[in-house]
Design a protein around this motif. Structure first.
Motif, PDB file in Angstrom:
ATOM      1  N   ASP A   1       1.773   2.087  -3.393  1.00 58.00           N
ATOM      2  CA  ASP A   1       0.608   2.154  -4.278  1.00 58.00           C
ATOM      3  C   ASP A   1       0.650   1.066  -5.350  1.00 58.00           C
ATOM      4  OD1 ASP A   1      -1.817   3.165  -5.182  1.00 58.00           O
ATOM      5  OD2 ASP A   1      -0.877   4.609  -6.537  1.00 58.00           O
TER       6      ASP A   1
ATOM      7  N   ARG B   1      -6.929  -3.858   1.404  1.00 57.89           N
ATOM      8  CA  ARG B   1      -7.717  -2.641   1.208  1.00 57.89           C
ATOM      9  C   ARG B   1      -7.552  -2.139  -0.227  1.00 57.89           C
ATOM     10  NH1 ARG B   1      -5.998   0.964   6.317  1.00 57.89           N
ATOM     11  NH2 ARG B   1      -3.941   0.293   5.566  1.00 57.89           N
ATOM     12  N   SER B   2      -6.503  -1.404  -0.485  1.00 59.42           N
ATOM     13  CA  SER B   2      -6.339  -0.844  -1.827  1.00 59.42           C
ATOM     14  C   SER B   2      -5.701  -1.812  -2.811  1.00 59.42           C
ATOM     15  CB  SER B   2      -5.484   0.431  -1.763  1.00 59.42           C
ATOM     16  OG  SER B   2      -4.189   0.141  -1.248  1.00 59.42           O
ATOM     17  N   VAL B   3      -4.985  -2.797  -2.298  1.00 59.11           N
ATOM     18  CA  VAL B   3      -4.283  -3.744  -3.170  1.00 59.11           C
ATOM     19  C   VAL B   3      -5.212  -4.912  -3.509  1.00 59.11           C
ATOM     20  CG1 VAL B   3      -2.279  -5.288  -3.394  1.00 59.11           C
ATOM     21  CG2 VAL B   3      -2.072  -3.131  -2.144  1.00 59.11           C
ATOM     22  N   ARG B   4      -5.366  -5.191  -4.799  1.00 59.50           N
ATOM     23  CA  ARG B   4      -6.158  -6.337  -5.226  1.00 59.50           C
ATOM     24  C   ARG B   4      -5.255  -7.546  -5.450  1.00 59.50           C
ATOM     25  NH1 ARG B   4     -11.062  -4.844  -7.297  1.00 59.50           N
ATOM     26  NH2 ARG B   4     -11.609  -7.014  -6.807  1.00 59.50           N
TER      27      ARG B   4
ATOM     28  N   GLU C   1       0.826  -1.208   0.000  1.00 63.55           N
ATOM     29  CA  GLU C   1       0.000   0.000   0.000  1.00 63.55           C
ATOM     30  C   GLU C   1       0.859   1.256   0.000  1.00 63.55           C
ATOM     31  OE1 GLU C   1      -2.338  -0.644   3.463  1.00 63.55           O
ATOM     32  OE2 GLU C   1      -3.670  -2.109   2.508  1.00 63.55           O
TER      33      GLU C   1
ATOM     34  N   THR D   1      -0.766  -1.903  -7.503  1.00 61.79           N
ATOM     35  CA  THR D   1      -2.126  -2.200  -7.973  1.00 61.79           C
ATOM     36  C   THR D   1      -2.549  -3.598  -7.580  1.00 61.79           C
ATOM     37  OG1 THR D   1      -1.934  -0.662  -9.828  1.00 61.79           O
ATOM     38  CG2 THR D   1      -3.578  -2.429 -10.037  1.00 61.79           C
TER      39      THR D   1
END
Length: 390
Positions: free
Chosen positions: A219, A243-246, A216, A221
């Motif tokens: 950033d 959370r933000s990481v797939r 995270e 992906t």
């Protein structure tokens, strides 16, 4: 059009190193019928895959792949699907069959496309092919400094996205932190950063989860293949904590059901399929259809030649919103030179699947002779396979 012959060509670099680089050897498949020939490529152990095509029958559900292929007629994509269904039953206990058939199926698609004067994606039902944004697929450097330089080089070459994978990643939190920071610094803040763990944590959700804050922070992906390809419960547990990481996965799938389970139970955000493993282009298209219905992004898996790259683009060529694609940035000379033409990024940094009949990639038969491994398989004095003439 009758399938008259199926030939295999085992290619290899002079020295195969113990690194996660699948472009060091290759198994090309050539099928002939109706005065034409089609080419495919298996993403698999060459010698093992050849053996699966010609091995003696063990019993009615363990027959050689050849028994389901040679002499069959193909006039439509449905005929290829029919052969695949027969193979599933007659070779269900021959576990290498899926890898061998993958290369044959790709070659049959190339052959049929040439016969009908259409690119393979049109055989799949797409009316047009959309451009894709290639990500430079490369291994982590052995040091953070090397990784930084590799990512900077990819950015300077015009790539907007980069994936770093395998190598030393996943063994030490401090080293992983340094590697990730270096990758982001080399790529720049605007680039898309993707990370491939190469199944390093088996099914250890805690070990993978410990990397989520690091991912995270830069950033990232996606985190690709944190676990064994069939560890769906572990995938699902990690996806719930991210959370933000797939999560991305699916390259290990050697049938459609494995890929669907990766989406349905593993909860990945990106399903990444290798046509040279899953059974070819047709099954990969089924996975792409399932992904669309379930809000998952389809991505190809390709780390070898541009013949494999073209095959891998066909199943989602007509999906306008599924734009990112894997692009082998530094394959071994053998993997590059076996193709007479390639799929380069254009001035916008995008690539397009060839619009020529079949796969649109020509094999350089003169060059592959330089990498050809001579193979002969003999059982009880009977020669079942010998490297054919090119």
């Amino acid at each position: 059009m009758k399938i008259e012959s199926v030939d295999f060509f085992y290619l290899s670099m002079p020295v195969v190193k113990d690194v996660g680089d699948g472009s060091q050897d290759a198994l090309l498949v050539r099928v002939r019928g109706g005065g034409l020939e089609g080419w495919g490529e298996c993403e698999a152990s060459p010698l093992t895959s050849i053996a699966a095509f010609i091995c003696p029958m063990s019993h009615s559900a363990c027959r050689p792949v050849a028994a389901s292929v040679l002499g069959r007629n193909i006039d439509t994509p449905a005929d290829i699907t029919r052969i695949a269904a027969e193979l599933d039953l007659d070779s269900m206990d021959l576990l290498q069959a899926a890898h061998t058939w993958s290369g044959v199926e790709i070659a049959l698609g190339d052959l049929l496309g040439k016969r009908r004067g259409e690119p393979v994606y049109k055989l799949l039902g797409y009316q047009r092919a959309y451009p894709k944004i290639p990500y430079a697929s490369q291994l982590f450097g052995q040091t953070a400094e090397e990784t930084r330089a590799l990512c900077r080089k990819a950015r300077e070459a015009g790539f907007r996205a980069v994936k770093c994978g395998w190598g030393p990643f996943g063994r030490n939190l401090k080293d992983d932190h340094d590697q990730l920071q270096a990758a982001r610094e080399g790529l720049g803040r605007e680039g898309t950063l993707l990370i491939d763990a190469g199944q390093i944590w088996g099914e250890d959700v805690s070990a993978a989860a410990a990397r989520l804050p690091l991912l995270e922070e830069v950033d990232a992906t996606w985190l690709e293949e944190p676990f064994h390809g069939s560890a769906y419960e572990a995938y699902g547990a990690l996806a719930a904590r991210a959370r933000s990481v797939r999560l991305a996965g699916g390259e290990a799938a050697h049938n459609v059901f494995m890929a669907q389970h990766t989406m349905d139970y593993g909860k990945v955000g990106y399903i990444q399929i290798d046509c040279g493993r899953i059974g070819g282009i047709g099954p990969a298209k089924r996975v792409a259809d399932h992904a669309v219905k379930n809000g998952v992004t389809y991505v190809n898996h390709t780390f070898t030649s541009h013949l494999a790259l073209s095959a891998s683009l066909q199943p989602f060529a007509g999906l306008e919103d599924h734009v990112i694609c894997e692009y082998p940035i530094a394959p071994q000379p053998m993997a590059w030179e076996l193709c007479a033409n390639h799929i380069p990024p254009d001035q916008n940094g995008e690539i397009r699947v060839p619009h020529s009949p079949g796969l649109g990639i020509e094999v350089d038969t003169a060059r592959i002779r330089e990498f050809l491994v001579d193979v002969e398989i003999t059982v009880n004095g009977n020669t079942l396979y010998r490297t054919p003439a090119i």
